[in-house]
Each structure stands twice: as C-alpha cells, then as structure tokens.
Design a protein around this motif. Structure first.
Motif, PDB file in Angstrom:
ATOM      1  N   THR A 157     -66.713  51.153  19.753  1.00 17.93           N
ATOM      2  CA  THR A 157     -68.088  50.696  19.611  1.00 17.93           C
ATOM      3  C   THR A 157     -68.863  51.503  18.570  1.00 17.93           C
ATOM      4  O   THR A 157     -69.828  51.026  17.994  1.00 17.93           O
ATOM      5  CB  THR A 157     -68.787  50.772  20.982  1.00 17.93           C
ATOM      6  OG1 THR A 157     -68.078  49.959  21.891  1.00 17.93           O
ATOM      7  CG2 THR A 157     -70.219  50.298  20.911  1.00 17.93           C
ATOM      8  N   PHE A 158     -68.405  52.747  18.338  1.00 26.13           N
ATOM      9  CA  PHE A 158     -69.115  53.586  17.365  1.00 26.13           C
ATOM     10  C   PHE A 158     -68.890  53.124  15.927  1.00 26.13           C
ATOM     11  O   PHE A 158     -69.627  53.500  15.025  1.00 26.13           O
ATOM     12  CB  PHE A 158     -68.697  55.055  17.528  1.00 26.13           C
ATOM     13  CG  PHE A 158     -69.258  55.690  18.762  1.00 26.13           C
ATOM     14  CD1 PHE A 158     -70.446  56.414  18.698  1.00 26.13           C
ATOM     15  CD2 PHE A 158     -68.642  55.546  19.992  1.00 26.13           C
ATOM     16  CE1 PHE A 158     -70.989  56.982  19.843  1.00 26.13           C
ATOM     17  CE2 PHE A 158     -69.183  56.104  21.135  1.00 26.13           C
ATOM     18  CZ  PHE A 158     -70.352  56.827  21.068  1.00 26.13           C
ATOM     19  N   ALA A 159     -67.855  52.309  15.724  1.00 32.84           N
ATOM     20  CA  ALA A 159     -67.641  51.744  14.385  1.00 32.84           C
ATOM     21  C   ALA A 159     -68.556  50.534  14.251  1.00 32.84           C
ATOM     22  O   ALA A 159     -68.126  49.388  14.279  1.00 32.84           O
ATOM     23  CB  ALA A 159     -66.181  51.345  14.211  1.00 32.84           C
ATOM     24  N   THR A 160     -69.865  50.798  14.103  1.00 35.58           N
ATOM     25  CA  THR A 160     -70.863  49.734  14.267  1.00 35.58           C
ATOM     26  C   THR A 160     -70.753  48.622  13.238  1.00 35.58           C
ATOM     27  O   THR A 160     -71.302  47.556  13.431  1.00 35.58           O
ATOM     28  CB  THR A 160     -72.278  50.306  14.198  1.00 35.58           C
ATOM     29  OG1 THR A 160     -72.362  51.135  13.042  1.00 35.58           O
ATOM     30  CG2 THR A 160     -72.606  51.096  15.434  1.00 35.58           C
ATOM     31  N   ASP A 161     -70.090  48.900  12.101  1.00 38.08           N
ATOM     32  CA  ASP A 161     -70.030  47.818  11.120  1.00 38.08           C
ATOM     33  C   ASP A 161     -68.753  46.996  11.249  1.00 38.08           C
ATOM     34  O   ASP A 161     -68.574  46.019  10.539  1.00 38.08           O
ATOM     35  CB  ASP A 161     -70.179  48.375   9.702  1.00 38.08           C
ATOM     36  CG  ASP A 161     -69.123  49.410   9.377  1.00 38.08           C
ATOM     37  OD1 ASP A 161     -68.492  49.921  10.325  1.00 38.08           O
ATOM     38  OD2 ASP A 161     -68.939  49.710   8.189  1.00 38.08           O
ATOM     39  N   VAL A 162     -67.866  47.349  12.164  1.00 41.95           N
ATOM     40  CA  VAL A 162     -66.690  46.512  12.398  1.00 41.95           C
ATOM     41  C   VAL A 162     -66.767  45.921  13.802  1.00 41.95           C
ATOM     42  O   VAL A 162     -66.687  44.715  14.007  1.00 41.95           O
ATOM     43  CB  VAL A 162     -65.382  47.318  12.239  1.00 41.95           C
ATOM     44  CG1 VAL A 162     -64.179  46.419  12.509  1.00 41.95           C
ATOM     45  CG2 VAL A 162     -65.294  47.914  10.849  1.00 41.95           C
ATOM     46  N   ILE A 163     -66.950  46.789  14.768  1.00 43.17           N
ATOM     47  CA  ILE A 163     -67.013  46.348  16.163  1.00 43.17           C
ATOM     48  C   ILE A 163     -68.489  46.125  16.490  1.00 43.17           C
ATOM     49  O   ILE A 163     -69.128  46.932  17.153  1.00 43.17           O
ATOM     50  CB  ILE A 163     -66.395  47.415  17.088  1.00 43.17           C
ATOM     51  CG1 ILE A 163     -64.981  47.759  16.612  1.00 43.17           C
ATOM     52  CG2 ILE A 163     -66.344  46.946  18.537  1.00 43.17           C
ATOM     53  CD1 ILE A 163     -64.011  46.593  16.568  1.00 43.17           C
ATOM     54  N   GLN A 219     -72.570  52.838  25.022  1.00 42.95           N
ATOM     55  CA  GLN A 219     -71.741  53.980  24.682  1.00 42.95           C
ATOM     56  C   GLN A 219     -72.486  54.877  23.699  1.00 42.95           C
ATOM     57  O   GLN A 219     -72.576  56.085  23.862  1.00 42.95           O
ATOM     58  CB  GLN A 219     -70.440  53.502  24.014  1.00 42.95           C
ATOM     59  CG  GLN A 219     -69.538  52.667  24.896  1.00 42.95           C
ATOM     60  CD  GLN A 219     -69.880  51.178  24.824  1.00 42.95           C
ATOM     61  OE1 GLN A 219     -71.047  50.799  24.737  1.00 42.95           O
ATOM     62  NE2 GLN A 219     -68.870  50.336  24.889  1.00 42.95           N
ATOM     63  N   VAL A 220     -73.020  54.237  22.656  1.00 46.46           N
ATOM     64  CA  VAL A 220     -73.702  54.990  21.608  1.00 46.46           C
ATOM     65  C   VAL A 220     -75.004  55.586  22.143  1.00 46.46           C
ATOM     66  O   VAL A 220     -75.360  56.723  21.843  1.00 46.46           O
ATOM     67  CB  VAL A 220     -74.003  54.063  20.410  1.00 46.46           C
ATOM     68  CG1 VAL A 220     -74.658  54.837  19.290  1.00 46.46           C
ATOM     69  CG2 VAL A 220     -72.723  53.391  19.930  1.00 46.46           C
ATOM     70  N   ALA A 221     -75.675  54.825  22.983  1.00 43.16           N
ATOM     71  CA  ALA A 221     -76.979  55.283  23.452  1.00 43.16           C
ATOM     72  C   ALA A 221     -76.868  56.431  24.464  1.00 43.16           C
ATOM     73  O   ALA A 221     -77.712  57.315  24.484  1.00 43.16           O
ATOM     74  CB  ALA A 221     -77.746  54.111  24.074  1.00 43.16           C
ATOM     75  N   TYR A 222     -75.821  56.406  25.276  1.00 48.15           N
ATOM     76  CA  TYR A 222     -75.789  57.331  26.408  1.00 48.15           C
ATOM     77  C   TYR A 222     -74.912  58.561  26.191  1.00 48.15           C
ATOM     78  O   TYR A 222     -75.170  59.613  26.749  1.00 48.15           O
ATOM     79  CB  TYR A 222     -75.296  56.610  27.667  1.00 48.15           C
ATOM     80  CG  TYR A 222     -76.288  55.638  28.275  1.00 48.15           C
ATOM     81  CD1 TYR A 222     -77.610  55.569  27.810  1.00 48.15           C
ATOM     82  CD2 TYR A 222     -75.912  54.797  29.318  1.00 48.15           C
ATOM     83  CE1 TYR A 222     -78.505  54.664  28.369  1.00 48.15           C
ATOM     84  CE2 TYR A 222     -76.812  53.904  29.877  1.00 48.15           C
ATOM     85  CZ  TYR A 222     -78.105  53.833  29.394  1.00 48.15           C
ATOM     86  OH  TYR A 222     -78.991  52.970  29.957  1.00 48.15           O
ATOM     87  N   LEU A 223     -73.816  58.438  25.421  1.00 47.83           N
ATOM     88  CA  LEU A 223     -72.892  59.564  25.328  1.00 47.83           C
ATOM     89  C   LEU A 223     -73.539  60.731  24.592  1.00 47.83           C
ATOM     90  O   LEU A 223     -74.363  60.551  23.695  1.00 47.83           O
ATOM     91  CB  LEU A 223     -71.592  59.145  24.633  1.00 47.83           C
ATOM     92  CG  LEU A 223     -70.681  58.239  25.470  1.00 47.83           C
ATOM     93  CD1 LEU A 223     -69.466  57.814  24.664  1.00 47.83           C
ATOM     94  CD2 LEU A 223     -70.262  58.926  26.758  1.00 47.83           C
ATOM     95  N   ASP A 224     -73.121  61.923  24.982  1.00 48.87           N
ATOM     96  CA  ASP A 224     -73.739  63.126  24.435  1.00 48.87           C
ATOM     97  C   ASP A 224     -73.139  63.456  23.067  1.00 48.87           C
ATOM     98  O   ASP A 224     -72.318  64.354  22.924  1.00 48.87           O
ATOM     99  CB  ASP A 224     -73.528  64.285  25.416  1.00 48.87           C
ATOM    100  CG  ASP A 224     -74.271  65.527  24.957  1.00 48.87           C
ATOM    101  OD1 ASP A 224     -75.207  65.383  24.145  1.00 48.87           O
ATOM    102  OD2 ASP A 224     -73.898  66.621  25.414  1.00 48.87           O
ATOM    103  N   ILE A 225     -73.566  62.681  22.086  1.00 44.56           N
ATOM    104  CA  ILE A 225     -73.113  62.895  20.714  1.00 44.56           C
ATOM    105  C   ILE A 225     -74.360  62.979  19.858  1.00 44.56           C
ATOM    106  O   ILE A 225     -75.236  62.104  19.965  1.00 44.56           O
ATOM    107  CB  ILE A 225     -72.214  61.731  20.249  1.00 44.56           C
ATOM    108  CG1 ILE A 225     -70.924  61.732  21.076  1.00 44.56           C
ATOM    109  CG2 ILE A 225     -71.902  61.827  18.757  1.00 44.56           C
ATOM    110  CD1 ILE A 225     -70.064  60.530  20.852  1.00 44.56           C
TER     111      ILE A 225
END
Lengths: 330, 328, 590
Positions: free
Chosen positions: C144-150, C157-163
């Motif tokens: 999901t982090f590959a926002t321009d492909v997936i 995932q992007v909003a909540y994970l501690d990254i």
C-alpha cells in the motif's frame, strides 16, 4: 496515377497527424483530473502528484504527445515501478490504468462487436435499400412506389435511438419474441449472436436503408432516361436484360461506392446502437472512456476510428480515380 | 452524422426552370407546392408546432400550467410512480405526469419543443451560411484555396463528432461563458448550435462547390467576367442567386435532421440544463420506466416523429417543386 | 469510500435507474433485512452460484486495492483472507463484530493500543500448497505504501503505522518496489515466527477492525504490481476457492473453483457450499431484474450485484420492510452503507446562517420521492448513520431541537419562511449558489427540485452537471466546483473514526466542504485516539451534532437499497458488515 496515389497517401498521413494533435489537445482540456480519479478516498496531495507523475500528466502536453507518438512506433513501458512493468509493444496506443488494460487490447476486444454490427447492418441496408429502390423505380408512380417512398420517409425521420427503444419495448418486453440482448461471438453461439444482433442491426440499418431506397430509385430512373438504355431498348433487347444488365449496372456503381464510405462512418458511429442494446463495442468503449476521463483510451479510439474513415475516403477516391480519370485533374 | 446525403440535393439544377419561364421561380414553386395536398398538411402542422412553441408557454402560464411545478401529491411514495394509469393521465394533466416529481408532461413538451426548435432552426441557418460561403469560395477560387478547404472538410468529416461533443460539452460551454455568452441554458444552447454547424457545414459546402464549378463555366458568368465585373460582384450577384434552390432544399432537409440530432445529444446527456427538458432527455428518463409506464416513451416520441416527418415531407415536396428533373 | 466507475456505467447504460448507488466500503447494521429463512430447500453442497454484475469488470482484484464494500465481501468470502474478518450474521451487532480469520485471535494490543500483534494460524496455505507466512502478510501490507502503483485501496496502513513522514508530508517509506525507507517499515512491522506486530504512531483502539481492510497477505514472488489480479496475472488465493479464469467487458466472466489445498480446519468462518462461483459482467440492469424476477434455469442460482430498478420495486415489495408474497425470501431491503449529504464549500459560503437556510429551504421530501420515495432511505439527521451502532445518536436536527431551529420542526418539504429569516440574520442578501451533480437523468430531476426549493427562499441557484465518472475528480478542486453538491459516505467499520475525520479534516481525504478548522482538528484527534470506547462514542456524537449545528454539510438521507436473488439460492439476508450478500455462507438449493 502513381503521383496521385503518393499525393493522397501523404495527404492522409498529414491529416492523421493533424487529427491526432487536435484530439490530444482537445481531450487535455477535459475538466476531470485523471490523477484524482486514480487515487481513492484518502487522497493526499502527495498521492495525487505521485499518480499524476505515473500517468505522465505532469509533463507538458507536447512531451506527452511525443511520447504517445514514440509509443506508436517503438513501444513503451508503463508502471515501471511494478515488479513486472507493463510492456506495451509497438504499435502502442497507451495503457488504460482505469481498465488495467492496454488500449490496443481494449480496442481489439471491442472491435469485433462493432465490426459484426456494422457488417450486418450494412448487408441489411444494401439489400433492403437497393431492392426496394429498384422495386419503386420499376413501379414508378404506382402504389408500390408510394408505399416504399413512404416507408423510406418514416425510416429516416425516426431518430435511431427511438427506433431502438420501440423495438426493445415491443419485440423484447411486450411480445417476448426475442430474449434480452447479450452479446456472444458468432463462433461461440451463432443463435444467441443472431438473437442479440438482429435488433441493433435494424436500428443501425434503418436510416441508411431509407436513404438508399431513394438513392437507388432516383439513380435507376435517371439511367432509364439515358441514351444507351434507349438504344438497348431500341435494339429490341428484352426488358429484363435492359434492366439488369444495363440500367442497374450503370445506376448502382455510384451507390456501391458511396456505400463504402457510409460503412466506414458507421464503424465510428455505432455509439447509439451499442449504447441502447448494451453491446460491448467500440462505441460503448468510447463513451465509457469519455465518462471516465480515460485519456489514453479516448485518444486511441478516436485515432483508430478516424484512421478507418480517412482510409475509406482514400480508397473511395482511388476507386473514383480509376473509374473516372477526370478526377485526378480536379 | 448530421448529413443529409448529398445525393439528395446534388446535381440539382433549379435555376434552369426559372430561365425558361415567364413567371418567377418563386411563383412557380408556390403554385406547385400549393397543389401538393400532403405538403400543405405538413406546412399546417409545422406552423402549428411553431405556434405552440412560441405562444404555448405563454398560454400555459395564463392557465397556471408549468413544467417546473412539482406535484408530489400525484405520485406514490413507494417508488415514485404516478397514481393512475398511463403515468397519471387526467383532465388536469392530459399527457400524464413525470415519474418521481409529478411534473406535467404536456407542459414539458411545449417548453421542450421551443428549445428544440430554437436550436435546430438557428443551427440550420448557421450551417447554411457557413456551407454556402465556404462552398462558393472553394468552388470559385479553385487552386490551393480549394485544396485547403477540401482537406479541412476531410478533417472535420473524419472527426468522431459524437464523442467530441459528448466529451467536451462542459469545457466548451465554460469557454463560451468566459467569452461573454450568458451562462446557464443560453451557453448550452449556443454550444449545441455551434457544434451542429461546425460539424455540419462541409456537406453543404461540397454541394455548393459543385454547383459553383458548373456555374462558373456557364455563359452568363463568363459574360460577366468578360465585361470585367469584379470577383465579389460575380460571386454575389451572378452566382449566389442561382444557388438558392439547392440551398433551400438542403436547409429544409437539414432542419429535421438537426431536430433529431438534438434529441440524440440530449438523450446522451448533452443538452439543456435542468429544470428544462427536451425530447431527448424526456426519452432518456423514459428508459428507466417505460416497462411500467409506456406513455413516457410513446408521447414524446410521437410528437418528435410527427415534427420530423412533416419537415421531411415538406422538404421533399419543395425539392420536387424546384427540380424540373423530379421523377414522379 | 466512493468509487465512480461502477456508478457511471450504471448511469450510462440504457435501462438504468440512475440511482445514486456509489460503490463503497460498507460497515454497519442492516435495519430490516428480510432474514426470514429464505425460500424452501436446505443448503446443498455443490452447484454454481452466479453473480450478475452490471459492471464491465471488477474495479480491483488486487487485495490491497479493493475498497468497495460488495467487492471486499465477495473476495473476502471466497479467495482472500485477512487477519480478522466479520462474522456472518444478519444480526446488526453480531454481523459487524470481528472474529479471527488468518490470525488465531482478534489481535493483542499493548496497554496504550499503539502496538498490535496477530499470530497466524497453522495450516493456512496458498493455492499451491505452500504455507501463508508472516512475511507474506508483511509484504502485502507494505504494498500500500507504493501509492503510485497500488492505488485506490484503503490507506490506513499509511495513516496508522509508526513510520515518519517525508518533508512533503507523505510517508518516508515508498513501498516494496522503490524500497526507499524499507528499514523504517521493517522497524514498524516485525515478524517473530508466526506472529506479526504492528507499531502504530498513535493509539488505535479498534485496529483489529482496521486489519479487515487491505491487510491481506501477498506472496512477493506472485506480485506483478499494477497488473496483479488482472487477466494474465490472476490473483493467488488462500481461501476456499481460486480463480480459474477472468475476462473483462460485456460477456466477461470470472470463474472461481474450489481450492483443493484449502484446509477447512484452518478456516472457522467460510462455509464454501457451492463448487463454483461465476461472475457475469456487463449485464444491463433492466435485463438483470427481468432475469432474476423470472428466475428460470441457471438464473435460479443467480444473485444481483447492484440494486433493483425503481420501476420494479413496487412489484417486489409492498413497503421497504416487506416483500410481496411472490418474492418472499428472495429479496432484501435494508440500509446500504451510505449517508447522503450535500457538501457546502465553507469558504464560498462562510456564513453559518446561510448554510442553515440552505438546509431549511431544501425540499428533501420531493428529492427523496424522486429517487424512490420510502425505498430510497430515511431522512438523515447527520453524517453518522444509525447502522454504525453505538456511535450514532440523534442530533435532534429533525425534531427541531437545535438552538437555531428555535423549537420549530423543519418540515421535510422545506420551510422557505424560516430560511428567509435565517438569511436575514446573515445581514446580506441571499447569494447566488452553484449546485454540482453527476449528470444522470434522475440527478437532473433532483437538481430541478433543489433549484426550485432554494429559490423559494430567495437564493439564486445555478445548476452545473458534471460527467458522472469525473464528478469527484472535479468537485474536490474548489477552483472548478460550485458552492454545494451531492455526495455520499459509508463508514469503513463500525466506528465513526471512519466518518468524521475523513469528511471534516483536510488530511482525512474526503473534505469536500474544504473545512480546515484548528479547534475542530484537535477535537477530532482527541476523539480518534480515545481508548475508552464509550467515551469515544460520546465524542463522535458531539461532533456529529456540531456538524449539523454548523451545517458543514447538509444531511439528506440514510440510504436504503434493495437487491434480488433467484429462487434456489440462500441465505437471503443483508450482511451488515458490508451491506452485501453473505458470500462466505451462500449455497444453492436442490
């Protein structure tokens, strides 16, 4: 002749070039932002920009255009970040992220439907149009003539979508003579194919059939007035021979040539029939792509259909040139 | 797409008659037309249509009938179907009311007719103007001008007309608005008129060009040239008057084609803005309901077909009246 | 979550009811499913169930990109398992509660709910028999982090994970393809044997619901990126069925057959009665209704993807609660996932009194009548729909109990006089407003009603139809959009944390009203991170009330929808989890 041919082919290429530029520029005016469409709910500006870049929409229109043209000749690669990038071989018309499909593949899927639609309609209108036209001409002034001309008039006065809706209402819904249309390839299920296509064929054929009735009638009557027919009659040839061998042959040549052009236009213009009968042809594909802001698909379809039209134009003109040498001068 | 096939009008020598007769062409044509009973009926029908389009809405206003008034009391809360048979036909609403809103169908038809006629009539006038001028220029100047115009026609004709109109309606109406055309329905109507004429002129231009080519060789034009008349004079005083017969016929046949085209476009969603409706948009909404209420399909459809048939019949009659070669 | 593609096809194909049916993410409880047993006949093992779809293809098949309620339900019930899933039940509460799926339980949070662990079951395999590993889940989530492909999928995932975030505000991790920031991801998501642990950047008390969305495993060796799941790159199954074939367009089909490697013992949720599932694409909605009503031959085993057309509703239902005798046990009427509303650009209409006047003047009764009357839904009193459960409480809007309503109940057909009074309070003449809507025949009629009812109160209304498929891509851009327009929203799971934040904060992603208010953002944050569920509910209810106090959006309807099935398929109820068919439980009857 060769010089003429070269000139026309060059003209055709120039025309296609102009057309592709116009189409490209025009469709880039569309208000919808395809990048926004590719990005779901939690769209941040960064995701939108990432997608804009992926779609190539962050580049100037000119660059987009040259990339597009390059793709046609040398192929392109899409979604290069994917573990398995999309390789689009020449002639590459682009990739529709919307459908997850290459534009050429989408067109190739849809083209047979439109092809069958056009061919069937073409046969109907040629056969019905010409035979009724001849019948009317031979019975000039009689009730047969008037009836046929009346039918023709009604035929070209009814908007085709209205005819389509009427057919659906009566043939399918009220009297259940046919099942609801559901397209299959004629090679898979010829019966269902015929059941599905017959109404769209009629809808598409009516307008042209109506015109060809009149056209044929007028052509035939005109030829009857010509000298050589009178000569043939005077020679004492049987009327049947006069009609079939002389009058029809002379009268129908222009009609058949015109038919070629009409067929080409029809390939591009089956939108309404396909829309009403839910046929998965080029028309439906095109409308869907317009509604979705699917720029690669719109551009691809537009170019393919325009190429067909221009090519048909060329063929018809060449035929004329062969028949009538004066054309080359003009 | 918007073509009246050129075969319908081409090869047409209306002027020949006028020169062999003592009476004016107009008189002859009128005399012939008025003998054609069917044509007269059509003319009456068309006059009626135009009258309804012009005064109908005013009269409706006097009687308090409006296509915009909602009649929630006439439709069922379970699905939106009008009460009563055939879309709720009644004395108050002789053609029934609309599914879901209860708006009066007869009033919608009257108001819609006005819009359709405005669009088709103006688009025809504009097409004729464009086609005539360009056709004359092409035919008379010949050479590279003619060639250029020919290629331009090819370009226009090769354009996927319907797609472009569908795709660009929003953008282009906005552009019209920014050019100072009042927004709302005015710019939508202007847009329709423009696209119809922009994509429609080549057909007429071809015919006119052909006519001009043959006229150019005729004695009276050659005489004018020999006498040293300037180009403009020749074009407009010698050639144009001899073109009006085919142009008139073309126009009468184009108008109904444009009415049909407007219906197609609004059927596909490119038309006037709500709350206004035209034939096409009424038929488009009928699709969802005609299985249950068939009159939604038949009433606007019939009104539309009568209109178009009348125009076509009149156009035919006119051509027969103008054309000495008319075969009957 | 709103997707427009399905909708526009629906909107364009002729024979279409043009109903406002945005495909979307479900959540919530059905009010009135016709759960009563269905038709006669016991569940049979074997046979084929046909899913008739009006779309040309699945919007998405990739487990990380699916975000439409019905699609999540279908794939979740057949070929794609996630860490947790919803229980199959018609009951509003039961049907929206999560249960362990791939994991052995519904997850173990730490004390602050900032770290969640899930242990995978033994014996879960891919369709080739190799086990589904923790790494597969980790890899799937990373995509999901590959926002321009997936793209287009859920992004929790992007909003909540501690990254940490990069400078431009996007995640510093760019997904498994570019691998930028891979170490950051590896720190946030760790595998320890069969246990996967997610470190979150803030407390997420209901993370066990979050993992129902897009937290499915994908094996790295199967991943083709953009094309994964599409014809030629069929998705690899870990559920009871597997994809045998997939073709798109009218006449296109997806065929699912039994997955021989699926291990019943590892899957407590899915029943897998039929031998085969066949999804038939490109079926005209009018035709679909006719076929299902007739229910002959294989249509006996068919179910509808989409809704019954309005013209047929009166044949099938006597009212939104009851079917006619002929259709008993064959049709479902219930809440769809959406609350309908009109967004109002608060920058263009800054005066709260004007926005209130807009809602007051709106003839909601006529609008509802136009979209199907009682079948279309109930009047809405906010953006939180009752089917969400505990987060809903009446805002009082419809009872006239809000302060500005001054005790008068605003009638459903609008109150132009009250509206005029409110406009007068603003101290300015009534403004000219532009109304955006997706161009379909039904919406055009709605626009006419909006125009006439608001103009009665003195507004001048311009109507601006937009191409259905492009609607949302235009209205998000304030430069191109008008003052107000139509929208709909469904919760992602039964917590208003999937309603209020997206709709009313800039980073939420669905802020059509262009609201960006510091105080509000803080209040939303506070509610979102509240680990006391009851207290959190209270906060959402208050925020919902604030919404209608301020009329940041004009609430219209809580949507209902109706679907139909053939005679020999069951069970017939609406699964509250997604407002969908209960795919994993469905069977044919002899």
């Amino acid at each position: 002749m060769a010089a003429y041919l070269v000139r026309r082919v060059v003209g055709m290429v120039v025309l296609l070039f102009l057309l592709s530029v116009t189409v490209f520029v025009l469709f880039n005016l569309l208000p919808g932002d395809p990048a926004r469409l590719t990005c779901g709910k939690a769209c941040t500006p960064q995701i939108i920009e990432a997608n804009r870049h992926r779609l190539g929409l962050d580049q100037p229109v000119l660059t987009q255009y040259t990339n597009f043209v390059k793709g046609i000749f040398f192929g392109r690669t899409f979604s290069e970040d994917s573990p398995e990038p999309i390789i689009c071989h020449a002639p590459c018309l682009g990739y529709s992220y919307n459908r997850h499909q290459q534009v050429l593949a989408a067109i190739a899927d849809a083209a047979p439907v439109t092809f069958w639609l056009a061919v069937g309609a073409f046969l109907i209108w040629i056969v019905v149009g010409i035979s009724m036209g001849i019948l009317a001409a031979l019975n000039r002034g009689s009730w047969v003539d008037r009836t046929i001309m009346g039918i023709s008039l009604i035929g070209y006065s009814m908007p085709s979508f209205f005819i389509g809706l009427l057919l659906i209402f009566f043939v399918i819904i009220r009297f259940n003579w046919l099942p609801f249309p559901s397209y299959v390839s004629p090679f898979d299920n010829p019966i269902q194919f015929l059941q599905t296509m017959i109404l769209p064929w009629i809808v598409l054929a009516v307008l042209n059939a109506a015109f060809y009735m009149r056209l044929t009638r007028n052509q035939v009557l005109e030829v009857f007035g010509d000298d050589y027919i009178r000569t043939a009659r005077a020679k004492g040839l049987p009327e049947r021979v006069v009609v079939v061998k002389h009058a029809l042959r002379a009268g129908l040549t222009p009609i058949v040539t015109a038919a070629g052009l009409d067929l080409a236009y029809l390939l591009g213009g089956a939108i309404i029939s396909e829309n009403i009968f839910n046929l998965p042809g080029l028309g439906s594909l095109a409308v869907g792509s317009v509604l979705n802001s699917d720029l690669p698909l719109i551009t691809g379809i537009t170019l393919v259909t325009a190429t067909i039209i221009i090519f048909a134009n060329l063929v018809v003109d060449l035929l004329y040139a062969v028949i009538d040498p004066r054309v080359r001068v003009g | 797409m918007v073509a009246v096939p050129s075969s319908e009008v081409a090869g047409f020598q209306g002027e020949a008659q006028a020169q062999t007769s003592g009476r004016s062409l107009r008189q002859i044509v009128w005399a012939r037309l008025s003998r054609d009973r069917l044509a007269m009926v059509c003319m009456v029908v068309l006059v009626l249509y135009y009258l309804i389009a012009i005064v109908g809405p005013v009269v409706a206003g006097v009687f308090g009938i409006s296509p915009y008034t909602l009649h929630s009391e006439l439709i069922s809360d379970l699905g939106g179907k009008p009460f009563g048979a055939l879309g709720g036909i009644s004395w108050a609403h002789p053609l029934g009311v609309e599914w879901g809103t209860g708006r009066d169908i007869s009033a919608q038809l009257m108001f819609g007719l006005r819009i359709s006629l405005v669009i088709a009539t103006s688009a025809t006038l504009m097409t004729v103007a464009l086609g005539t001028v360009i056709g004359i220029v092409a035919g008379y100047s010949g050479g590279w001008t003619d060639n250029l115009i020919g290629r331009l026609m090819d370009l226009v004709l090769a354009f996927p007309f319907l797609l472009i109109v569908l795709a660009l309606s929003g953008v282009l109406t906005d552009r019209l608005t920014s050019l100072g055309i009042p927004e709302g329905n005015v710019s939508h109507i202007v847009y329709l008129i423009l696209v119809m004429s922009v994509f429609g002129w080549p057909y007429l231009a071809r015919i006119v060009r052909g006519q001009v080519l043959s006229l150019r060789e005729r004695e009276f034009v050659e005489a004018a040239v020999a006498m040293g008349a300037n180009k403009r004079r020749i074009l407009f005083t010698e050639i144009l008057p001899n073109l009006w017969a085919p142009i008139l016929v073309y126009a009468t046949l184009t108008l109904p084609a444009y009415i049909g085209l407007e219906a197609v476009l609004s059927f596909l969603g490119v038309g006037v803005l709500p709350p206004d409706v035209t034939f096409g948009s009424m038929l488009a909404s009928s699709v969802s309901y005609f299985q249950v209420v068939p009159t939604y399909l038949f009433i606007p459809g019939t009104v539309l077909v009568i209109l178009v048939v009348s125009f076509n019949l009149l156009g035919d009659a006119l051509r027969d009246a103008l054309d000495p070669k008319a075969v009957h | 979550m709103v997707r427009s593609k399905a909708w526009l096809l629906r909107g364009f194909a002729v024979g279409v009811a043009f109903a406002l049916t945005l495909a979307a993410c479900g959540g919530g409880n059905a009010v009135s499913s016709q759960a009563s047993g269905g038709a006669s006949g016991a569940p049979k093992t074997g046979g084929t169930i046909y899913l008739l779809s009006l779309n040309q293809q699945w919007d998405q098949v990739d487990p990380q990109r699916i975000y439409t309620g019905e699609d999540l339900a279908f794939f979740g019930g057949t070929i794609q398992r996630s860490l947790t899933s919803y229980k199959y039940s018609a009951d509003a509460k039961e049907g929206t509660s999560v249960t362990a799926d791939l994991a052995t339980d519904t997850g173990k949070p730490n004390a602050t709910a900032t770290e969640w662990s899930f242990t995978l079951r033994d014996g879960v395999t891919w369709q080739d028999g190799s086990p589904v590993t923790c790494e597969d889940v980790k890899y799937g989530v990373s995509r999901t982090f590959a926002t321009d492909v997936i793209n287009q999928g859920p992004t929790y995932q992007v909003a909540y994970l501690d990254i940490p975030s990069a400078k431009d505000g996007s995640s510093a991790y760019k997904g498994p393809y570019k691998k930028t920031g891979q170490d950051l991801y590896d720190k946030a998501v760790t595998c320890n044997g069969n246990t996967i642990t997610f470190k979150l950047s803030k407390p997420v008390p209901d993370f066990n619901y979050t993992v129902t969305l897009g937290f499915s495993p994908v094996r790295k060796s199967d991943d083709t990126g953009e094309s994964y799941g599409q014809p030629g790159h069929l998705v690899v199954s870990d559920g009871p069925y597997m994809v045998q074939s997939y073709s798109i367009g009218n006449g296109g089909k997806m065929v699912l057959v039994r997955n021989p490697k699926w291990n019943k013992a590892s899957d407590p949720i899915r029943a897998n009665y039929p031998d085969t599932w066949e999804v038939d694409f490109g079926i005209d909605p009018k035709v679909m209704d006719q076929r299902l009503i007739a229910s002959a031959g294989k249509d006996n085993f068919a179910i509808q993807y989409g809704n019954i057309q309005p013209e047929n509703l009166a044949t099938i239902f006597t009212d939104p609660e009851h079917t006619t005798a002929q259709f008993t046990g064959r049709a479902v009427s219930g809440f769809d996932p959406y609350a309908r509303y009109y967004w109002v650009n608060v920058n263009k209409v800054p005066d709260v009194n004007v926005r209130r006047a807009m809602w007051v003047a709106l003839d909601r009764q006529a609008i509802r009548l136009n979209i199907g009357g009682a079948f279309a839904g109930n009047m809405a009193d906010g953006v939180i729909k009752p089917n969400i459960g505990q987060d809903y409480a009446s805002t009082g809007l419809l009872d006239g109990s809000l302060d500005w309503e001054a005790g008068t109940k605003v009638p459903d057909n609008g109150d132009p006089d009250l509206a005029k009074t409110l406009i007068a309070k603003s101290g300015k003449p009534a403004p000219t407003l532009t109304f955006n809507f997706a161009n379909t025949p039904t919406n055009a009629k709605t626009a006419a009603i909006v125009k006439s009812s608001l103009e009665k109160a003195g507004f001048t209304i311009k109507v601006a139809p937009l191409e259905a498929g492009q609607y949302y891509s235009i209205v998000f851009d304030p430069k191109k959009s008008g003052e107000f327009g139509t929208a709909g929203w469904g919760a992602d799971w039964p917590n208003a944390s999937t309603v209020i934040p997206p709709l009313f904060t800039q980073k939420g992603g669905w802020d059509l009203s262009q609201l960006d208010d510091a105080t509000l953002n803080q209040a939303v944050d506070a509610a979102q991170t509240d680990t006391d569920r009851a207290d959190q509910s209270k906060k959402w209810q208050d925020l919902n009330k604030q919404v209608v106090e301020n009329m940041w959006v004009l609430p219209t309807f809580f949507g209902l929808s109706q679907t139909l099935a053939g005679k020999k398929v069951g069970p017939i109820y609406r699964w509250p989890a997604y407002g969908s068919w209960p795919y994993g439980q469905m069977y044919t009857m002899p």
